[in-house]
Design an enzyme around this catalytic site. Sequence first.
Site, PDB file in Angstrom:
ATOM      1  N   CYS A 113      17.435 -32.902 -11.936  1.00  0.00           N
ATOM      2  CA  CYS A 113      17.540 -31.647 -12.673  1.00  0.00           C
ATOM      3  C   CYS A 113      17.488 -32.801 -14.384  1.00  0.00           C
ATOM      4  O   CYS A 113      17.621 -32.789 -14.880  1.00  0.00           O
ATOM      5  CB  CYS A 113      18.133 -31.262 -12.343  1.00  0.00           C
ATOM      6  SG  CYS A 113      18.034 -30.260 -11.008  1.00  0.00           S
ATOM      7  N   HIS A 253      21.996 -27.092 -18.149  1.00  0.00           N
ATOM      8  CA  HIS A 253      21.256 -27.290 -17.364  1.00  0.00           C
ATOM      9  C   HIS A 253      21.112 -25.930 -16.444  1.00  0.00           C
ATOM     10  O   HIS A 253      21.916 -25.545 -16.113  1.00  0.00           O
ATOM     11  CB  HIS A 253      21.285 -28.388 -16.394  1.00  0.00           C
ATOM     12  CG  HIS A 253      20.719 -27.817 -14.561  1.00  0.00           C
ATOM     13  ND1 HIS A 253      18.632 -27.997 -15.060  1.00  0.00           N
ATOM     14  CD2 HIS A 253      20.490 -27.865 -13.127  1.00  0.00           C
ATOM     15  CE1 HIS A 253      18.469 -27.516 -13.905  1.00  0.00           C
ATOM     16  NE2 HIS A 253      19.606 -27.972 -12.873  1.00  0.00           N
ATOM     17  N   ASN A 283      15.587 -21.983 -11.749  1.00  0.00           N
ATOM     18  CA  ASN A 283      15.944 -23.767 -12.083  1.00  0.00           C
ATOM     19  C   ASN A 283      14.918 -24.153 -12.024  1.00  0.00           C
ATOM     20  O   ASN A 283      14.152 -24.677 -10.818  1.00  0.00           O
ATOM     21  CB  ASN A 283      17.083 -24.341 -10.748  1.00  0.00           C
ATOM     22  CG  ASN A 283      17.298 -25.496 -11.048  1.00  0.00           C
ATOM     23  OD1 ASN A 283      17.178 -26.515 -11.751  1.00  0.00           O
ATOM     24  ND2 ASN A 283      18.106 -26.269 -10.100  1.00  0.00           N
TER      25      ASN A 283
HETATM   26  N1  COA Z   1      20.632 -13.726  -0.605  1.00  0.00           N
HETATM   27  C1  COA Z   1      21.937 -13.056   0.929  1.00  0.00           C
HETATM   28  N2  COA Z   1      22.897 -13.800   1.442  1.00  0.00           N
HETATM   29  C2  COA Z   1      22.233 -15.318   1.329  1.00  0.00           C
HETATM   30  C3  COA Z   1      21.685 -16.147   0.864  1.00  0.00           C
HETATM   31  C4  COA Z   1      20.432 -15.104  -0.654  1.00  0.00           C
HETATM   32  N3  COA Z   1      19.272 -15.460  -0.968  1.00  0.00           N
HETATM   33  N4  COA Z   1      21.705 -16.843   0.502  1.00  0.00           N
HETATM   34  C5  COA Z   1      22.652 -17.783   1.235  1.00  0.00           C
HETATM   35  N5  COA Z   1      22.946 -16.058   1.489  1.00  0.00           N
HETATM   36  C6  COA Z   1      24.610 -15.398   2.546  1.00  0.00           C
HETATM   37  C7  COA Z   1      25.528 -17.195   3.018  1.00  0.00           C
HETATM   38  O1  COA Z   1      25.001 -16.947   4.290  1.00  0.00           O
HETATM   39  C8  COA Z   1      26.029 -16.639   3.544  1.00  0.00           C
HETATM   40  O2  COA Z   1      26.489 -15.876   4.834  1.00  0.00           O
HETATM   41  P1  COA Z   1      27.853 -16.031   5.479  1.00  0.00           P
HETATM   42  O3  COA Z   1      28.713 -15.997   4.581  1.00  0.00           O
HETATM   43  O4  COA Z   1      27.085 -14.570   6.299  1.00  0.00           O
HETATM   44  O5  COA Z   1      27.349 -17.276   6.411  1.00  0.00           O
HETATM   45  C9  COA Z   1      26.878 -15.917   2.377  1.00  0.00           C
HETATM   46  O6  COA Z   1      25.933 -15.486   1.720  1.00  0.00           O
HETATM   47  C10 COA Z   1      27.441 -16.787   1.956  1.00  0.00           C
HETATM   48  O7  COA Z   1      27.003 -17.815   1.587  1.00  0.00           O
HETATM   49  P2  COA Z   1      27.193 -19.092   0.348  1.00  0.00           P
HETATM   50  O8  COA Z   1      26.584 -20.498   0.459  1.00  0.00           O
HETATM   51  O9  COA Z   1      28.772 -18.970   0.114  1.00  0.00           O
HETATM   52  O10 COA Z   1      26.910 -17.750  -1.653  1.00  0.00           O
HETATM   53  P3  COA Z   1      27.348 -18.730  -2.696  1.00  0.00           P
HETATM   54  O11 COA Z   1      27.710 -17.981  -3.333  1.00  0.00           O
HETATM   55  O12 COA Z   1      28.377 -20.623  -2.508  1.00  0.00           O
HETATM   56  O13 COA Z   1      26.207 -18.898  -3.252  1.00  0.00           O
HETATM   57  C11 COA Z   1      24.249 -20.659  -3.643  1.00  0.00           C
HETATM   58  C12 COA Z   1      25.351 -20.170  -2.769  1.00  0.00           C
HETATM   59  C13 COA Z   1      23.821 -21.449  -3.174  1.00  0.00           C
HETATM   60  C14 COA Z   1      23.824 -19.441  -4.684  1.00  0.00           C
HETATM   61  C15 COA Z   1      25.528 -21.569  -5.022  1.00  0.00           C
HETATM   62  O14 COA Z   1      26.280 -22.190  -3.990  1.00  0.00           O
HETATM   63  C16 COA Z   1      25.027 -22.128  -5.261  1.00  0.00           C
HETATM   64  O15 COA Z   1      24.067 -22.326  -6.569  1.00  0.00           O
HETATM   65  N6  COA Z   1      24.790 -24.036  -4.972  1.00  0.00           N
HETATM   66  C17 COA Z   1      24.638 -24.642  -6.382  1.00  0.00           C
HETATM   67  C18 COA Z   1      23.258 -25.444  -6.036  1.00  0.00           C
HETATM   68  C19 COA Z   1      22.288 -25.449  -6.950  1.00  0.00           C
HETATM   69  O16 COA Z   1      22.698 -25.767  -7.837  1.00  0.00           O
HETATM   70  N7  COA Z   1      21.654 -26.254  -6.732  1.00  0.00           N
HETATM   71  C20 COA Z   1      20.835 -27.530  -7.659  1.00  0.00           C
HETATM   72  C21 COA Z   1      21.425 -28.701  -8.584  1.00  0.00           C
HETATM   73  S1  COA Z   1      21.476 -28.926  -9.642  1.00  0.00           S
END
Ligand code: COA
Length: 326
Positions: A113, A253, A283
């Site tokens: 990114c 970003h 993204n």
């Molecule tokens: N729809 C519904 N539920 C989802 C899901 C989706 N698309 N993706 C994950 N979940 C669930 C998980 O399974 C988890 O369930 P559980 O509690 O039963 O295990 C729950 O939602 C919470 O998951 P979690 O990973 O803690 O959610 P979060 O609030 O951290 O959000 C992201 C997840 C990926 C959106 C977040 O961590 C994020 O944005 N991370 C950075 C990613 C990024 O920017 N990457 C590129 C960097 S350049």
Amino acid sequence: MKKIKIIGTGSYLPEKVLTNDDLAKIVDTSDEWITQRTGIKERHIASSDQATSDLGVIAARRCFETFDIDPKSIDCIIFGTVTPDKLFPSTSIYVQKALNMPNIPVFDISAACSGFIYGLAVANGLINSTSMKRILVLGGETLSKVTNWSDRSTCVLFGDGVGCAVVEESHDESGLLSIYIGADGNMENLLHQPAGGSRNPATFETVEKKLHTIHMEGNEVYKHAVNTMQMAAEKAISMANISSEDIKWFIPHQANIRIIDTTAKYLKVPKEKVFVNIDKTANTSAGSIPIALDQMNRNGLLKKGDIILIDAFGAGFTWGASVIRW
Ligand code: COA
């Protein structure tokens, strides 16, 4: 030391749009979950016959046409991407071929990114240390091609698109006031594509296990993204000798609206000065910053003299930030 400036921008997002509701038909997710956790509503998806260079060629043509830039005046092409057309040769080669710009040096940068900001930094170095005068810097991806469409924790986050800018030496006040890039390989396994390279060449097993797709520990990446984007922005601000009140536009970003909001709050940049298009693009990795720049430029949001902060973080981890006087 020569100061470089952006003299034109371009971008292209593929025609096909995939909404959160469309995704809810493929994996166990909902528009509500995706919107609340990420700010994303829809993303653009390349067609099966569109590779990353095809998007880049359209973005570059739009830049040349709108800003009246002769492709023959370009001395080098740099493409930040982690979804190259092929492992080799570079994606830039296909842009060069399609735009008929033979013999100039062209190459890709693999910084995820942060790829576009890395590209700007390299262009800055080349203009300062060689006879090159004008450089086309592209950034962008077709991440849909390496997405695991059965993994709801990653497939909702990404989109396709390429943006670009042409840079040259500035002879007035405008230009890059600072540029800062960095990396830390200690956490490379938190966000990567495990197979397809020399570590894990393609086999039936790697394909079966979907190791050619994006693997990510979302929570961990989130924490590092917030801390690192703050650090990189602060560094670029201090190198430019400005204060955050001077910033007219913060262009972060576009990975997650919560990362964007937290970074802006930390930098004390008010919401109305933060550019957000994640709802429409998701993204796009290295495409994120140049697509945003081009959309703002075309919509007349960027005025001569405006101080802009661009700030990115990505797999590697890599990061980069730059203060630009428009
Ligand atoms: N729809 C519904 N539920 C989802 C899901 C989706 N698309 N993706 C994950 N979940 C669930 C998980 O399974 C988890 O369930 P559980 O509690 O039963 O295990 C729950 O939602 C919470 O998951 P979690 O990973 O803690 O959610 P979060 O609030 O951290 O959000 C992201 C997840 C990926 C959106 C977040 O961590 C994020 O944005 N991370 C950075 C990613 C990024 O920017 N990457 C590129 C960097 S350049």
